[in-house]
Motif scaffolding. Structure first.
Motif, PDB file in Angstrom:
ATOM      1  N   ASP A   1       0.797  -1.230   0.000  1.00  0.00           N
ATOM      2  CA  ASP A   1       0.000   0.000   0.000  1.00  0.00           C
ATOM      3  C   ASP A   1       0.831   1.282   0.000  1.00  0.00           C
TER       4      ASP A   1
ATOM      5  N   LYS B   1       1.560   9.624  -0.578  1.00  0.00           N
ATOM      6  CA  LYS B   1       1.102  10.256   0.670  1.00  0.00           C
ATOM      7  C   LYS B   1       2.232  10.221   1.681  1.00  0.00           C
TER       8      LYS B   1
ATOM      9  N   LYS C   1      -3.803  -0.417  -6.673  1.00  0.00           N
ATOM     10  CA  LYS C   1      -3.559   0.918  -6.115  1.00  0.00           C
ATOM     11  C   LYS C   1      -3.023   1.864  -7.180  1.00  0.00           C
TER      12      LYS C   1
ATOM     13  N   ARG D   1      -9.812   7.508  -4.730  1.00  0.00           N
ATOM     14  CA  ARG D   1      -8.743   7.156  -3.795  1.00  0.00           C
ATOM     15  C   ARG D   1      -9.304   6.952  -2.383  1.00  0.00           C
TER      16      ARG D   1
ATOM     17  N   LEU E   1      -9.745   3.500  -0.990  1.00  0.00           N
ATOM     18  CA  LEU E   1      -8.619   2.761  -0.387  1.00  0.00           C
ATOM     19  C   LEU E   1      -8.673   2.842   1.134  1.00  0.00           C
ATOM     20  N   ASN E   2      -9.495   3.756   1.628  1.00  0.00           N
ATOM     21  CA  ASN E   2      -9.578   3.933   3.087  1.00  0.00           C
ATOM     22  C   ASN E   2     -10.676   3.089   3.709  1.00  0.00           C
TER      23      ASN E   2
HETATM   24  N1  GLY Z   1      -3.539   4.371   1.840  1.00  0.00           N
HETATM   25  C1  GLY Z   1      -4.511   5.155   1.180  1.00  0.00           C
HETATM   26  C2  GLY Z   1      -3.959   6.022   0.117  1.00  0.00           C
HETATM   27  O1  GLY Z   1      -2.808   5.938  -0.207  1.00  0.00           O
HETATM   28  O2  GLY Z   1      -4.682   6.838  -0.432  1.00  0.00           O
END
Ligand code: GLY
Length: 352
Positions: A131, A137, A220, A235, A238-239
């Motif tokens: 991830d 991020k 991802k 995005r 992903l949370n």
């Molecule tokens: N882990 C969530 C993101 O990278 O957006």
């Protein structure tokens, strides 16, 4: 070796995934004209893996203590001061070596030092390999919550070697697979569907690890390419499990590992999906079965009042707390303005 492309206009990059990738990092960096800089490394990981990178003396090692407490503004400032004292310039690069904590912290330092240095990640935990080593991020925690300070700063490449997972402690290893289950529930790609796959994963089988990591990163990479700055709703998916998971982590002073908290957060999200009449009634118990099959907790002693403050400050909460919920496996939806009564019922079902 597998190559995952992250197709961001003007800043596209590759993630190399495979057993033995660490042995190729020096050559890959030379090819990318990364000739010197700093390696920001988790101290314990540096002891285990630094020598495999075989980098020249032009790369100076800055170690940080393992554990979430290092992911702070104070540690960032120490790193920035050390970089300045070493004479690091904009021509230098930052390499992070370690898990998600070091990737986020080192990425943050790289993004603000002299307005941004080129960044490379060498992730060494399941969580960081499936991830956080892509997507850009970066961040540190505040006492008020997790990842409240940070930037978007894409790496120039990431190097993922599943052989680093063979030395991980059992608890840390298992906890990373909550993120793998997340891709199954939120994106419909269930990589741990069979008992055989789970047993191979728990035996740390190299082939399945390489396959699973590359599949997660492929999902991802597509999501990040569509919504780099987490503004369009892709995005945010992903949370899944993370809003509640982050609050549990912060409220418990990080006694729970990230993956443990995310596993509980996904059970919570499944319960809430049913409570709001969205998801099938089988969803929460399916979550419990799958999460416990990899040895992660499915119960936690908590209540809404003790985590409420952390939920309200969650970084995704511009219009009230937003929840990623499921209409079904692979059919996620973002929901806000959820009544307290529903939240309380869902929290109650997590308690022993
Ligand atoms: N882990 C969530 C993101 O990278 O957006």
């Amino acid at each position: 070796m597998k190559k995952i492309e992250v197709n961001l206009p003007g800043k596209a990059y590759q993630v190399l995934v495979g057993m033995g990738v660490l042995d190729h990092v020096a050559d890959e960096l030379a090819h990318l004209e990364a000739d010197g800089g700093v390696i920001i490394a988790d101290r314990a990981v540096a002891e285990a893996h630094m020598s495999k990178l075989a980098l020249s003396d032009a790369f100076k090692v800055l170690t940080v203590e393992p554990g979430e407490a290092s992911k702070s503004l104070d540690t960032s400032e120490e790193l920035l001061n050390k970089m300045a004292s070493l004479g690091v310039t904009r021509d230098d690069v930052v390499i992070t070596l370690g898990g998600g904590m070091v990737g986020d912290l080192g990425g943050f330092a790289a993004s603000i030092y002299m307005r941004g240095l080129r960044l490379f990640h060498v992730p060494t935990t399941v969580l960081s390999q499936v991830d956080s080593c892509i997507g850009g991020k970066t961040g540190v925690n505040l006492p008020y919550g997790k990842n409240l300070v940070g930037t978007f700063h894409q790496p120039a490449a990431s190097f993922v070697d599943p052989s680093t997972l063979t030395t991980l402690g059992d608890r840390e290893y298992r906890s990373g697979f909550a993120e793998v289950l997340k891709y199954g529930w939120a994106f419909g790609d269930d990589m741990l569907a069979s008992e055989l796959d789970v047993s191979k994963i728990l035996a740390r089988d190299h082939h399945i690890l390489e396959e699973v990591i590359a599949r997660c990163l492929g999902i991802k990479a597509d999501v990040v390419a569509r919504d780099e700055f987490d503004r369009l709703g892709h995005r945010a998916l992903l949370n899944y499990g993370h809003t509640f998971g982050h609050a549990l982590e912060a409220a418990g002073s990080f006694a729970l590992l990230h993956g443990e908290a995310v596993g509980l957060g996904m059970i919570f999200a499944a319960e809430l999906s049913v409570e709001l009449g969205m998801g099938p009634s089988t969803l929460p118990d399916d979550h419990r079965d799958r999460i416990s099959s990899i040895g992660l907790p499915v119960e936690v002693e908590t209540d809404l009042d003790s985590i409420r403050g952390f939920l309200e400050l969650d970084k995704k909460a511009s219009e009230g707390t937003k929840w990623v919920l499921l209409r079904d496996v692979g059919a996620p939806e973002i929901v806000s303005h959820v009544p307290d009564s529903a939240l309380e019922k869902a929290v109650g079902r997590l308690c022993p």
